[in-house]
Design a protein around this motif. Structure first.
Motif, PDB file in Angstrom:
ATOM      1  N   ALA A  18     -99.055  10.858   6.482  1.00  0.00           N
ATOM      2  CA  ALA A  18     -98.343  10.157   7.555  1.00  0.00           C
ATOM      3  C   ALA A  18     -99.328   9.581   8.577  1.00  0.00           C
ATOM      4  O   ALA A  18     -99.152   8.457   9.058  1.00  0.00           O
ATOM      5  N   ALA A  19    -100.367  10.350   8.903  1.00  0.00           N
ATOM      6  CA  ALA A  19    -101.367   9.883   9.865  1.00  0.00           C
ATOM      7  C   ALA A  19    -102.141   8.686   9.306  1.00  0.00           C
ATOM      8  O   ALA A  19    -102.377   7.703  10.021  1.00  0.00           O
ATOM      9  N   VAL A  20    -102.511   8.751   8.039  1.00  0.00           N
ATOM     10  CA  VAL A  20    -103.241   7.639   7.413  1.00  0.00           C
ATOM     11  C   VAL A  20    -102.340   6.406   7.336  1.00  0.00           C
ATOM     12  O   VAL A  20    -102.774   5.289   7.624  1.00  0.00           O
ATOM     13  N   LYS A  21    -101.087   6.613   6.988  1.00  0.00           N
ATOM     14  CA  LYS A  21    -100.130   5.497   6.911  1.00  0.00           C
ATOM     15  C   LYS A  21     -99.988   4.825   8.271  1.00  0.00           C
ATOM     16  O   LYS A  21     -99.970   3.594   8.370  1.00  0.00           O
ATOM     17  N   LYS A  61    -109.671  10.955   1.461  1.00  0.00           N
ATOM     18  CA  LYS A  61    -109.478  11.115   0.022  1.00  0.00           C
ATOM     19  C   LYS A  61    -108.657   9.964  -0.539  1.00  0.00           C
ATOM     20  O   LYS A  61    -107.700   9.505   0.081  1.00  0.00           O
ATOM     21  N   ASN A  62    -109.039   9.530  -1.734  1.00  0.00           N
ATOM     22  CA  ASN A  62    -108.346   8.417  -2.390  1.00  0.00           C
ATOM     23  C   ASN A  62    -106.862   8.696  -2.595  1.00  0.00           C
ATOM     24  O   ASN A  62    -106.031   7.799  -2.447  1.00  0.00           O
ATOM     25  N   THR A  63    -106.522   9.936  -2.908  1.00  0.00           N
ATOM     26  CA  THR A  63    -105.108  10.264  -3.133  1.00  0.00           C
ATOM     27  C   THR A  63    -104.306  10.108  -1.838  1.00  0.00           C
ATOM     28  O   THR A  63    -103.159   9.664  -1.869  1.00  0.00           O
ATOM     29  N   MET A  64    -104.915  10.443  -0.708  1.00  0.00           N
ATOM     30  CA  MET A  64    -104.237  10.297   0.581  1.00  0.00           C
ATOM     31  C   MET A  64    -104.022   8.815   0.905  1.00  0.00           C
ATOM     32  O   MET A  64    -102.955   8.430   1.387  1.00  0.00           O
ATOM     33  N   ILE A  65    -105.037   7.993   0.626  1.00  0.00           N
ATOM     34  CA  ILE A  65    -104.905   6.549   0.862  1.00  0.00           C
ATOM     35  C   ILE A  65    -103.825   5.979  -0.047  1.00  0.00           C
ATOM     36  O   ILE A  65    -102.967   5.217   0.391  1.00  0.00           O
ATOM     37  N   ASP A  66    -103.868   6.376  -1.308  1.00  0.00           N
ATOM     38  CA  ASP A  66    -102.900   5.884  -2.291  1.00  0.00           C
ATOM     39  C   ASP A  66    -101.465   6.220  -1.865  1.00  0.00           C
ATOM     40  O   ASP A  66    -100.574   5.374  -1.921  1.00  0.00           O
ATOM     41  N   LEU A  67    -101.246   7.451  -1.418  1.00  0.00           N
ATOM     42  CA  LEU A  67     -99.919   7.848  -0.966  1.00  0.00           C
ATOM     43  C   LEU A  67     -99.515   7.118   0.320  1.00  0.00           C
ATOM     44  O   LEU A  67     -98.355   6.750   0.500  1.00  0.00           O
ATOM     45  N   ALA A  68    -100.478   6.888   1.203  1.00  0.00           N
ATOM     46  CA  ALA A  68    -100.186   6.234   2.481  1.00  0.00           C
ATOM     47  C   ALA A  68     -99.792   4.768   2.308  1.00  0.00           C
ATOM     48  O   ALA A  68     -98.973   4.257   3.066  1.00  0.00           O
TER      49      ALA A  68
END
Length: 171
Positions: A18-21, A61-68
């Motif tokens: 949520a923070a990255v988004k 992390k790439n997974t966090m960016i991908d989800l965001a």
């Protein structure tokens, strides 16, 4: 990992995503780079340059960016660039600063490579980020526009003055 542990793991990552988004939504420009090979001194110098320009820089992390970015129009394009170590520069006030700093630092160190970026909601590949970095700053563009406007006004004033002198017989 049990199903319960997996569920807890996913729940613990939701605030990060949520923070990255939110950062992606708030930023005017986002630049993703591969920082492999940078020394601690080089990374510190890069962080300092970003901080001076008001750009937020973080390793995510790439997974966090991908989800965001999952629900954005550029999610599919960005997905192919989310391999290897990724650092992200978020520019909130100056659209060009993140790209300019990353490109200039990459030229000096030869270790920092551009992955992709997002500018005003549009996806940019590495070439697009490079092109963005080559744009003049906002101040330079304003100065050029003002110079052009003043040139036109000066020409008009000279023309009117010449007509006035001609009518007055001062030639």
């Amino acid at each position: 990992m049990s199903k319960n542990e997996l569920s807890k793991n996913i729940e613990s990552k939701k605030p990060v995503v949520a923070a990255v988004k939110e950062k992606f939504e708030k930023a005017q420009t986002v630049v993703l780079v591969d920082f492999r090979g940078l020394t601690v001194e080089e990374d510190t110098a890069l962080r300092t340059e970003f901080r001076k320009a008001g750009v937020e820089y973080a390793v995510i992390k790439n997974t966090m960016i991908d989800l965001a970015v999952k629900d954005t129009p550029y999610a599919a394009q960005m997905e192919e660039h989310l391999k290897g170590p990724t650092a992200v520069a978020f520019g909130y006030t100056d659209m060009i600063a993140p790209a300019k700093i990353a490109v200039e630092f990459g030229k000096k160190s030869k270790k920092l490579t551009l992955k992709c970026g997002v500018c005003d909601g549009a996806f940019l590949d590495a070439a697009g980020v490079q092109a963005l970095a080559e744009l003049p700053s906002k101040e330079v563009l304003i100065a050029r526009i003002m110079g052009s406007m003043m040139s036109a006004v000066s020409s008009f004033v000279r023309c009117v003055e010449a007509i006035r002198k001609q009518k007055a017989g001062e030639e």
